[in-house]
Scaffold this motif. Structure first.
Motif, PDB file in Angstrom:
ATOM      1  N   VAL A   1      60.153 -16.004   3.404  1.00 44.70           N
ATOM      2  CA  VAL A   1      58.728 -15.708   3.609  1.00 44.70           C
ATOM      3  C   VAL A   1      58.155 -16.782   4.544  1.00 44.70           C
ATOM      4  CG1 VAL A   1      56.478 -15.437   2.539  1.00 44.70           C
ATOM      5  CG2 VAL A   1      58.531 -14.642   1.343  1.00 44.70           C
ATOM      6  N   PHE A   2      57.472 -16.346   5.601  1.00 49.11           N
ATOM      7  CA  PHE A   2      56.858 -17.279   6.560  1.00 49.11           C
ATOM      8  C   PHE A   2      55.352 -17.016   6.607  1.00 49.11           C
ATOM      9  CE2 PHE A   2      61.236 -16.991   7.896  1.00 49.11           C
ATOM     10  CZ  PHE A   2      61.569 -18.294   8.149  1.00 49.11           C
ATOM     11  N   LEU A   3      54.642 -18.130   6.862  1.00 46.57           N
ATOM     12  CA  LEU A   3      53.178 -18.052   6.960  1.00 46.57           C
ATOM     13  C   LEU A   3      52.754 -18.512   8.340  1.00 46.57           C
ATOM     14  CD1 LEU A   3      52.198 -19.629   3.512  1.00 46.57           C
ATOM     15  CD2 LEU A   3      52.445 -17.184   4.072  1.00 46.57           C
ATOM     16  N   THR A   4      51.929 -17.704   8.980  1.00 45.67           N
ATOM     17  CA  THR A   4      51.373 -18.060  10.296  1.00 45.67           C
ATOM     18  C   THR A   4      49.864 -18.073  10.173  1.00 45.67           C
ATOM     19  OG1 THR A   4      53.239 -16.978  11.385  1.00 45.67           O
ATOM     20  CG2 THR A   4      51.267 -17.447  12.724  1.00 45.67           C
ATOM     21  N   LEU A   5      49.221 -19.195  10.715  1.00 47.64           N
ATOM     22  CA  LEU A   5      47.758 -19.352  10.618  1.00 47.64           C
ATOM     23  C   LEU A   5      47.170 -19.208  12.014  1.00 47.64           C
ATOM     24  CD1 LEU A   5      45.229 -20.015   8.962  1.00 47.64           C
ATOM     25  CD2 LEU A   5      45.715 -22.457   9.337  1.00 47.64           C
ATOM     26  N   GLY A   6      46.302 -18.274  12.188  1.00 46.50           N
ATOM     27  CA  GLY A   6      45.653 -18.057  13.465  1.00 46.50           C
ATOM     28  C   GLY A   6      44.281 -17.455  13.275  1.00 46.50           C
ATOM     29  N   LYS A   7      43.299 -18.044  13.949  1.00 44.79           N
ATOM     30  CA  LYS A   7      41.909 -17.592  13.886  1.00 44.79           C
ATOM     31  C   LYS A   7      41.396 -17.501  12.459  1.00 44.79           C
ATOM     32  CE  LYS A   7      42.108 -15.030  18.222  1.00 44.79           C
ATOM     33  NZ  LYS A   7      41.886 -13.728  18.906  1.00 44.79           N
ATOM     34  N   GLY A   8      41.874 -18.449  11.641  1.00 44.77           N
ATOM     35  CA  GLY A   8      41.386 -18.523  10.269  1.00 44.77           C
ATOM     36  C   GLY A   8      42.060 -17.555   9.324  1.00 44.77           C
ATOM     37  N   GLN A   9      43.086 -16.813   9.803  1.00 47.38           N
ATOM     38  CA  GLN A   9      43.779 -15.865   8.924  1.00 47.38           C
ATOM     39  C   GLN A   9      45.236 -16.272   8.773  1.00 47.38           C
ATOM     40  OE1 GLN A   9      43.289 -11.953  10.605  1.00 47.38           O
ATOM     41  NE2 GLN A   9      41.174 -11.777   9.816  1.00 47.38           N
ATOM     42  N   VAL A  10      45.744 -16.017   7.558  1.00 47.29           N
ATOM     43  CA  VAL A  10      47.158 -16.312   7.279  1.00 47.29           C
ATOM     44  C   VAL A  10      47.943 -14.997   7.328  1.00 47.29           C
ATOM     45  CG1 VAL A  10      48.806 -17.221   5.614  1.00 47.29           C
ATOM     46  CG2 VAL A  10      46.542 -18.309   5.865  1.00 47.29           C
ATOM     47  N   ILE A  11      48.998 -15.014   8.136  1.00 50.43           N
ATOM     48  CA  ILE A  11      49.862 -13.822   8.246  1.00 50.43           C
ATOM     49  C   ILE A  11      51.171 -14.132   7.525  1.00 50.43           C
ATOM     50  CG2 ILE A  11      51.092 -12.271   9.814  1.00 50.43           C
ATOM     51  CD1 ILE A  11      48.951 -12.952  11.919  1.00 50.43           C
ATOM     52  N   ILE A  12      51.542 -13.199   6.592  1.00 51.46           N
ATOM     53  CA  ILE A  12      52.761 -13.377   5.804  1.00 51.46           C
ATOM     54  C   ILE A  12      53.850 -12.506   6.426  1.00 51.46           C
ATOM     55  CG2 ILE A  12      53.818 -13.225   3.519  1.00 51.46           C
ATOM     56  CD1 ILE A  12      51.015 -13.306   2.334  1.00 51.46           C
ATOM     57  N   THR A  13      54.966 -13.122   6.750  1.00 52.67           N
ATOM     58  CA  THR A  13      56.106 -12.373   7.292  1.00 52.67           C
ATOM     59  C   THR A  13      57.352 -12.710   6.481  1.00 52.67           C
ATOM     60  OG1 THR A  13      56.553 -14.115   8.884  1.00 52.67           O
ATOM     61  CG2 THR A  13      55.131 -12.325   9.622  1.00 52.67           C
ATOM     62  N   GLY A  14      58.394 -11.902   6.664  1.00 55.51           N
ATOM     63  CA  GLY A  14      59.634 -12.142   5.940  1.00 55.51           C
ATOM     64  C   GLY A  14      59.618 -11.469   4.583  1.00 55.51           C
ATOM     65  N   SER A  15      60.702 -11.761   3.804  1.00 55.46           N
ATOM     66  CA  SER A  15      60.810 -11.156   2.479  1.00 55.46           C
ATOM     67  C   SER A  15      61.203 -12.212   1.459  1.00 55.46           C
ATOM     68  CB  SER A  15      61.864 -10.022   2.496  1.00 55.46           C
ATOM     69  OG  SER A  15      63.160 -10.559   2.751  1.00 55.46           O
ATOM     70  N   ALA A  16      61.067 -11.838   0.250  1.00 59.06           N
ATOM     71  CA  ALA A  16      61.378 -12.773  -0.823  1.00 59.06           C
ATOM     72  C   ALA A  16      62.510 -12.235  -1.675  1.00 59.06           C
ATOM     73  CB  ALA A  16      60.129 -13.027  -1.681  1.00 59.06           C
ATOM     74  N   LYS A  17      63.630 -11.796  -0.974  1.00 66.23           N
ATOM     75  CA  LYS A  17      64.759 -11.234  -1.696  1.00 66.23           C
ATOM     76  C   LYS A  17      65.390 -12.247  -2.605  1.00 66.23           C
ATOM     77  CE  LYS A  17      65.945  -7.693   1.724  1.00 66.23           C
ATOM     78  NZ  LYS A  17      67.013  -7.167   2.621  1.00 66.23           N
ATOM     79  N   GLU A  18      65.308 -13.446  -2.186  1.00 65.16           N
ATOM     80  CA  GLU A  18      65.911 -14.498  -2.994  1.00 65.16           C
ATOM     81  C   GLU A  18      64.969 -14.945  -4.109  1.00 65.16           C
ATOM     82  OE1 GLU A  18      67.102 -17.590  -0.426  1.00 65.16           O
ATOM     83  OE2 GLU A  18      68.554 -16.349   0.687  1.00 65.16           O
ATOM     84  N   GLY A  19      63.781 -14.349  -4.165  1.00 71.19           N
ATOM     85  CA  GLY A  19      62.811 -14.685  -5.210  1.00 71.19           C
ATOM     86  C   GLY A  19      62.002 -15.941  -4.913  1.00 71.19           C
ATOM     87  N   LYS A  20      62.040 -16.368  -3.710  1.00 68.88           N
ATOM     88  CA  LYS A  20      61.335 -17.587  -3.319  1.00 68.88           C
ATOM     89  C   LYS A  20      60.322 -17.248  -2.250  1.00 68.88           C
ATOM     90  CE  LYS A  20      62.093 -22.275  -1.719  1.00 68.88           C
ATOM     91  NZ  LYS A  20      63.106 -23.248  -1.279  1.00 68.88           N
ATOM     92  N   GLY A  21      59.014 -17.711  -2.518  1.00 71.98           N
ATOM     93  CA  GLY A  21      57.962 -17.442  -1.547  1.00 71.98           C
ATOM     94  C   GLY A  21      57.737 -18.641  -0.618  1.00 71.98           C
ATOM     95  N   ALA A  22      56.688 -18.536   0.237  1.00 72.66           N
ATOM     96  CA  ALA A  22      56.311 -19.636   1.155  1.00 72.66           C
ATOM     97  C   ALA A  22      55.298 -20.540   0.451  1.00 72.66           C
ATOM     98  CB  ALA A  22      55.726 -19.068   2.431  1.00 72.66           C
ATOM     99  N   ALA A  23      55.345 -21.824   0.817  1.00 70.40           N
ATOM    100  CA  ALA A  23      54.425 -22.822   0.216  1.00 70.40           C
ATOM    101  C   ALA A  23      53.160 -22.957   1.086  1.00 70.40           C
ATOM    102  CB  ALA A  23      55.102 -24.171   0.094  1.00 70.40           C
ATOM    103  N   ILE A  24      52.041 -23.141   0.410  1.00 69.53           N
ATOM    104  CA  ILE A  24      50.781 -23.353   1.111  1.00 69.53           C
ATOM    105  C   ILE A  24      49.974 -24.449   0.389  1.00 69.53           C
ATOM    106  CG2 ILE A  24      49.523 -21.532  -0.153  1.00 69.53           C
ATOM    107  CD1 ILE A  24      48.085 -20.950   2.532  1.00 69.53           C
ATOM    108  N   ARG A  25      49.465 -25.348   1.182  1.00 67.74           N
ATOM    109  CA  ARG A  25      48.696 -26.472   0.624  1.00 67.74           C
ATOM    110  C   ARG A  25      47.355 -26.596   1.358  1.00 67.74           C
ATOM    111  NH1 ARG A  25      53.969 -28.403   0.674  1.00 67.74           N
ATOM    112  NH2 ARG A  25      54.697 -29.166  -1.374  1.00 67.74           N
ATOM    113  N   PRO A  26      46.272 -26.885   0.611  1.00 65.16           N
ATOM    114  CA  PRO A  26      44.959 -27.065   1.284  1.00 65.16           C
ATOM    115  C   PRO A  26      44.824 -28.496   1.853  1.00 65.16           C
ATOM    116  CG  PRO A  26      44.676 -27.216  -1.076  1.00 65.16           C
ATOM    117  CD  PRO A  26      46.123 -26.904  -0.866  1.00 65.16           C
TER     118      PRO A  26
END
Length: 601
Positions: A15-40
């Motif tokens: 799972v990948f996260l892309t930040l652009g123009k204030g929006q987060v785009i989620i790509t990829g899959s979590a077949k392995e059961g693991k998501g992407a990390a996000i921190r404020p």
């Protein structure tokens, strides 16, 4: 900020996260059961499926992610301060700050930290009414400067004085200004003075009757002040100066000055009270010598010590010397008391009266000559009119010529008068000095006045007549008392008393009696009254042994008298031809013969 999930089956297994123009785009899959990390980051709030992420969140495809940038607001405010004396108030306006956070784009990553850049803006919400309210809250209600309130907003972050109280005007206590300091001061000489008296080193600070010796300044009440809080400030209470006058001093009519009531030395003592007095006696602690310099004093003078050779003491009042004098000159307006020996000295008691009499006699003679000159000038004027040659210029020239040729005594009188007033100094009354200084120069140098005409002579004659009218008969007599006299000259208007060893080779002139307890050997005694001598002459001398001169009606009393002592009653002289004891000599007014009678003690 909403996320739209990507359902592409070809996406990567992560799972990948892309930040652009204030929006987060989620790509990829979590077949392995693991998501992407996000921190404020700072200034950012992140919500996953409406749940706020505190420190760390895990994102899977299909999650809804919202990113909310934060906004900080620091409000604007006023600062107001009052000075310690509460006579001034100042204010400043501090604008607020509004901080907005701008989200930064970030490429695809499986661990996204959402960062924001802060952007600050000035924040102003307060107005002039708010400022007035803040001022009022501080209790400031006096002396507000409305114009400065606008400055507070225009120049923020800067202190501005906005209110001014009224300073208190403090009261002023009454105070005293002494115009004389007692004691002595060094003598100074002008560059124009041709002669310098090196024996006159100090002057005794003196005042004359009527002189102002101090000024009394009144108290001035103050005026209340007002603090910026409206509270009144009262001035300190004031008090008048406490002034006391002792002998020789008094207040004037409105109590603003201290006036000398006699001639003498001013004294000022400052303590709880200001005390003034004028002493008419000056006490000199020690000898009168080259260190002290000559003494010139208007009043009584007393020296604890003696007088050194070459020194001079002048005083209007009495003079008392505690020790011996040698080669000195003593001039007293009053009595002279010498407690030590008097050798080679000149002593005068009542010298001011004697000098004043001399001045009046000279003025009388000058007045007579001027009157005669005035009569002569009138004759000259008549003669010129007869010849038709009369003019003011011609008359003045003839009058000056007449004075030079026929009245040659006038310059002598004038110079003698100027010399006399110089000798008298400040001891003479002012009216005498003024008239003589006005009259005498006309005759000392005829070029002094080119208009020495008849009108000028008339004016001079009138001034001399006024001077004569002011003459007073002096009734007070001044005495001299000294135990021993040798090679000296004693003159006085009163009595001369010599209670000690006696008199040797001296000249004595008395306006009253002469009393010599013991010896009179050599010299001259001239007395207006009776003479009393213990022993006149010497048993071993054969030449002239001295002379005693008295008026016709006086008597001469002698304990012992030796031959060749001469006694003169008026113009009748008696020379002693043999030794006599306890005799009284008088002049028989009918036979003009000296009679020798027993001394009736």
């Amino acid at each position: 900020m909403n996320y739209e999930p990507n359902n592409n089956n070809d996406s990567a297994e992560k799972v990948f996260l892309t930040l652009g123009k204030g929006q987060v785009i989620i790509t990829g899959s979590a077949k392995e059961g693991k998501g992407a990390a996000i921190r404020p980051g700072k200034g950012v709030a992140i919500f996953i499926n409406n749940q706020e992420v505190e420190k760390y969140g895990e994102v899977f495809p299909g999650d809804q992610i919202q990113i909310k940038p934060q906004e900080d607001l620091k409000p604007d405010y006023f600062e107001i301060k009052v000075s310690a004396d509460q006579l001034k108030a100042a204010a400043r306006y501090i604008p607020g700050k509004k901080t907005q956070y701008l989200i930064q784009d970030h490429p695809a990553t499986d661990e996204l930290i959402v960062d924001a850049v802060p952007h600050e803006e000035q924040y102003r919400s307060l107005t002039k009414p708010d400022l007035l309210g803040a001022i009022k809250a501080e209790g400031i209600n006096y002396g507000l400067d409305e114009k400065m309130l606008d400055k507070v907003f225009e120049e923020s972050d800067t202190w501005h004085d906005i209110a001014f109280g009224k300073p208190v005007k403090q009261s002023v206590n009454g105070w005293v200004e002494p115009l004389y300091a007692g004691g002595t001061k060094s003598v100074t000489y002008d560059d124009k003075e041709g002669r310098v008296d090196f024996r006159k080193r100090f002057e005794i600070v003196q005042v004359r009757t009527g002189d102002i010796i101090a000024t009394i300044h009144p108290l001035y009440p103050g005026e209340p002040g007002v603090k910026v809080t409206g509270q009144e400030i009262q001035p300190d209470p004031a008090s008048a100066a406490d002034v006391q006058c002792e002998n020789g001093a008094e207040f004037n009519s409105d109590h603003t000055q201290v006036i000398a009531t006699r001639t003498g030395i001013p004294h000022y003592k400052k303590g709880r009270a200001h005390i003034f007095r004028v002493d008419n006696i000056y006490i000199h602690k020690g000898d009168v010598d080259i260190k002290s310099g000559n003494i010139d004093f208007r009043g009584h003078f007393k020296a604890i010590g003696g007088i050194s050779e070459g020194m001079k003491i002048t005083a209007d009042g009495d003079i008392e010397i505690g020790d011996s004098t040698a080669g000195a000159e003593i001039l007293a307006g009053g009595n002279v008391i010498l407690k030590g020996n008097c050798i080679k000295c000149t002593v005068q008691a009542g010298w001011v009266n004697m000098l004043t009499d001399k001045i009046y006699d000279l003025a009388d003679k000058m007045s007579e000559s001027v009157s005669n000159a005035l009569l002569a000038s009138q004759e000259v004027a008549k003669e010129l009119e007869k010849r038709g040659k009369h003019s003011e210029k011609m008359e003045a020239a003839v009058v000056r010529s007449l004075l030079q040729s026929k009245f040659g005594e006038l310059p002598d009188y004038a110079m003698a008068l100027m010399k006399a007033i110089k000798e008298a100094g400040q001891s003479l009354p002012d009216n005498i000095t003024v008239i003589i200084k006005d009259v005498a120069p006309h005759f000392i140098d005829y070029q002094y006045s080119q208009s020495l005409s008849r009108p000028v002579l008339e004016e001079i004659a009138n001034k001399l007549e006024r001077l004569k009218e002011g003459r007073e008969e002096k009734t007070e007599k001044a005495d001299i008392t000294v135990p021993y006299v040798q090679n000296s000259k004693l003159l006085c208007t009163g009595n001369i008393m010599i209670p000690g060893a006696g008199v040797y080779n001296s000249q004595i002139k008395s306006g009253g009696e002469v009393r010599i307890a013991r010896l009179f050997r050599g010299g001259i005694i001239n007395a207006e009254g009776d003479v009393f001598i213990g022993e006149a002459g010497s048993p071993r001398a054969s030449s002239d042994q001295g002379q005693i001169q008295v008026p016709y009606k006086s008597r001469v009393h002698l304990g012992n008298i030796y031959e060749n002592v001469r006694i003169r009653f008026g113009t009748t002289e008696y020379r002693c031809e043999k030794n006599l004891n306890n005799v009284r000599l008088i002049l028989d007014q009918q036979e003009f013969e000296v009679k020798i009678l027993p001394w009736e003690k």
